[in-house]
Design an enzyme around this catalytic site. Structure first.
Site, PDB file in Angstrom:
ATOM      1  N   ARG A  54       0.809  -1.225   0.000  1.00 54.80           N
ATOM      2  CA  ARG A  54       0.000   0.000   0.000  1.00 54.80           C
ATOM      3  C   ARG A  54       0.842   1.275   0.000  1.00 54.80           C
ATOM      4  O   ARG A  54       0.600   2.204  -0.784  1.00 54.80           O
ATOM      5  CB  ARG A  54      -0.907   0.049   1.245  1.00 54.80           C
ATOM      6  CG  ARG A  54      -2.179  -0.698   1.090  1.00 54.80           C
ATOM      7  CD  ARG A  54      -2.542  -1.341   2.395  1.00 54.80           C
ATOM      8  NE  ARG A  54      -1.563  -2.382   2.672  1.00 54.80           N
ATOM      9  CZ  ARG A  54      -1.709  -3.648   2.293  1.00 54.80           C
ATOM     10  NH1 ARG A  54      -2.786  -4.010   1.662  1.00 54.80           N
ATOM     11  NH2 ARG A  54      -0.774  -4.558   2.544  1.00 54.80           N
ATOM     12  N   THR A  55       1.793   1.361   0.899  1.00 56.96           N
ATOM     13  CA  THR A  55       2.482   2.639   1.080  1.00 56.96           C
ATOM     14  C   THR A  55       3.252   3.016  -0.186  1.00 56.96           C
ATOM     15  O   THR A  55       3.145   4.126  -0.689  1.00 56.96           O
ATOM     16  CB  THR A  55       3.414   2.574   2.304  1.00 56.96           C
ATOM     17  OG1 THR A  55       2.668   2.052   3.400  1.00 56.96           O
ATOM     18  CG2 THR A  55       3.946   3.944   2.658  1.00 56.96           C
ATOM     19  N   LYS A  83      26.494  -3.211  -1.398  1.00 54.61           N
ATOM     20  CA  LYS A  83      27.969  -3.076  -1.521  1.00 54.61           C
ATOM     21  C   LYS A  83      28.544  -2.346  -0.323  1.00 54.61           C
ATOM     22  O   LYS A  83      29.725  -2.014  -0.298  1.00 54.61           O
ATOM     23  CB  LYS A  83      28.311  -2.297  -2.804  1.00 54.61           C
ATOM     24  CG  LYS A  83      27.789  -2.911  -4.074  1.00 54.61           C
ATOM     25  CD  LYS A  83      28.041  -1.950  -5.251  1.00 54.61           C
ATOM     26  CE  LYS A  83      27.153  -2.280  -6.431  1.00 54.61           C
ATOM     27  NZ  LYS A  83      27.061  -1.137  -7.358  1.00 54.61           N
ATOM     28  N   ARG A 104      11.052   3.846   3.365  1.00 52.65           N
ATOM     29  CA  ARG A 104      10.742   2.881   4.435  1.00 52.65           C
ATOM     30  C   ARG A 104      12.006   2.112   4.760  1.00 52.65           C
ATOM     31  O   ARG A 104      12.748   1.683   3.868  1.00 52.65           O
ATOM     32  CB  ARG A 104       9.651   1.913   3.983  1.00 52.65           C
ATOM     33  CG  ARG A 104       9.434   0.791   4.982  1.00 52.65           C
ATOM     34  CD  ARG A 104       8.228  -0.040   4.673  1.00 52.65           C
ATOM     35  NE  ARG A 104       7.004   0.684   4.965  1.00 52.65           N
ATOM     36  CZ  ARG A 104       5.798   0.123   4.926  1.00 52.65           C
ATOM     37  NH1 ARG A 104       5.666  -1.149   4.605  1.00 52.65           N
ATOM     38  NH2 ARG A 104       4.724   0.828   5.202  1.00 52.65           N
ATOM     39  N   HIS A 132       4.820   5.629  11.566  1.00 50.08           N
ATOM     40  CA  HIS A 132       4.339   5.527  10.183  1.00 50.08           C
ATOM     41  C   HIS A 132       3.376   6.702   9.981  1.00 50.08           C
ATOM     42  O   HIS A 132       2.164   6.535   9.880  1.00 50.08           O
ATOM     43  CB  HIS A 132       3.636   4.175  10.019  1.00 50.08           C
ATOM     44  CG  HIS A 132       3.340   3.777   8.605  1.00 50.08           C
ATOM     45  ND1 HIS A 132       3.524   4.627   7.519  1.00 50.08           N
ATOM     46  CD2 HIS A 132       2.856   2.611   8.095  1.00 50.08           C
ATOM     47  CE1 HIS A 132       3.173   3.972   6.415  1.00 50.08           C
ATOM     48  NE2 HIS A 132       2.755   2.767   6.739  1.00 50.08           N
TER      49      HIS A 132
HETATM   50  N1   CP Z   1      -0.397  -0.076   5.753  1.00 51.12           N
HETATM   51  C1   CP Z   1       0.824  -0.312   5.222  1.00 51.12           C
HETATM   52  O1   CP Z   1       1.824   0.313   5.617  1.00 51.12           O
HETATM   53  O2   CP Z   1       0.835  -1.287   4.275  1.00 51.12           O
HETATM   54  P1   CP Z   1       2.133  -1.758   3.472  1.00 51.12           P
HETATM   55  O3   CP Z   1       3.069  -2.398   4.472  1.00 51.12           O
HETATM   56  O4   CP Z   1       1.627  -2.721   2.448  1.00 51.12           O
HETATM   57  O5   CP Z   1       2.761  -0.542   2.879  1.00 51.12           O
END
Ligand code: CP
Length: 308
Positions: A54-55, A83, A104, A132
């Protein structure tokens, strides 16, 4: 204009910033074509050192729908970090190509570290078990779509409150709004960490903790289900013992309010039975879509704040 140049933690989000981003997301929802050239010529860098559906895809869709382009990777193994390149050097490099970066990383504080060397704004798309913040903005936009205001709610958070970074960020932000109360529902082993409690509830003790979802179901206005996070456990036997602690099904929902909404940051594993998906209170797949609109608004607002 929003007051931040990067989005690293939910602590940085003031009420005015949140309203400004949510208001723009609502404008985009109403007239998406009006924004389809907004980021023409701009590039989003997506650096995903951890898996995501999703993110990452909502960030990429967001930039494409704004008329911009995307570069990046979804697997650190195809980047030069294999590396031995440091995170700071990787981010500094990509910021020579991109106008804004969503990152991320499994390490807590990685987004902050990245912001120290990047030559463009950094958005934290999840850093370990820490935060998040764009999921939180997604959650806030979702709540605003189904409830008259962001105030006066009893919010039940269920599942892995220890490692669930979405929970830590959401608590912090929803506690900015008046008269919200929180019910923290988790196994003993996955309770909200003390440091988060001391931070979020330092001014008001507006929460209770329980292990029993059934006992509080009829009190909840917003039910926020979360996954037990297998990848954060050191002991697989403990994960196996706890993984099915809460399974929301039709029978459990009989006690819930008619206008309660059921949210989940997703992915889900077993914690919401698929039979619940048809319940009008289940809004988690609409929540996914709001995640794209809020990221469109955030990209526009951060680029604006950095060009001021
Ligand atoms: N909600 C969320 O962060 O989903 P993903 O881990 O799929 O990005």
């Amino acid at each position: 204009m929003i007051s931040i140049k990067n989005l690293l933690t939910s602590e940085e989000l003031f009420k005015d910033d949140i309203y400004e981003i949510v208001d723009l997301a609502n404008e985009i929802i109403k007239s998406p074509l009006d924004f389809s050239h907004m980021c023409e010529g701009k590039i989003l860098g997506t650096l995903f050192f951890e898996p995501s559906t999703r993110t990452r895809l909502s960030f990429e869709s967001a930039m494409i729908r704004l008329g911009g382009s995307v570069v990046g990777f979804s697997d650190a193994n195809v980047s030069s970090s294999t590396k031995g390149e440091s995170l700071q050097d990787t981010v500094r490099t990509v910021s020579q190509y991109a106008d804004i970066i969503a990152m991320r990383h499994p390490q807590e504080g990685a987004a902050y570290l990245a912001s120290l060397t990047a030559d463009c704004p950094i958005i934290n798309a999840g850093d370990g078990g820490h935060q998040h913040p764009t999921q939180t903005l997604t959650d806030v936009l979702t709540i605003s779509q189904y409830k008259d205001s962001l105030e006066n709610h009893t919010i039940g958070l269920v599942g892995d409150l220890k490692y669930g970074r979405t929970v830590h960020s959401l608590l912090k932000v929803m506690n900015l709004f008046d008269n919200n109360n929180f019910i923290l529902i988790s196994p003993e082993e996955l309770k909200l960490p003390q440091y988060v409690k001391e931070d979020v509830f330092k001014d008001k003790q507006n929460y209770i903790e329980t292990t029993n979802l059934d006992e509080v179901m009829d009190k909840v206005d917003i039910l926020y289900m979360t996954r037990i996070q297998k990848e954060r456990f050191f002991s697989m036997s403990q994960y196996t013992r706890l993984k099915d602690s809460y399974i929301l099904d039709k029978a459990k929902l009989k006690r819930a309010k008619e206008y309660m909404i059921i949210m989940h940051p997703l992915p889900r594993v077993n914690e919401i039975a698929t039979e619940v998906d048809k319940d009008p209170r289940a809004v988690y797949f609409n929540q996914v879509k709001y995640g794209m609109y809020i990221r469109m608004a955030l990209i526009v607002k951060l680029l604006e704040a950095n060009n001021a």
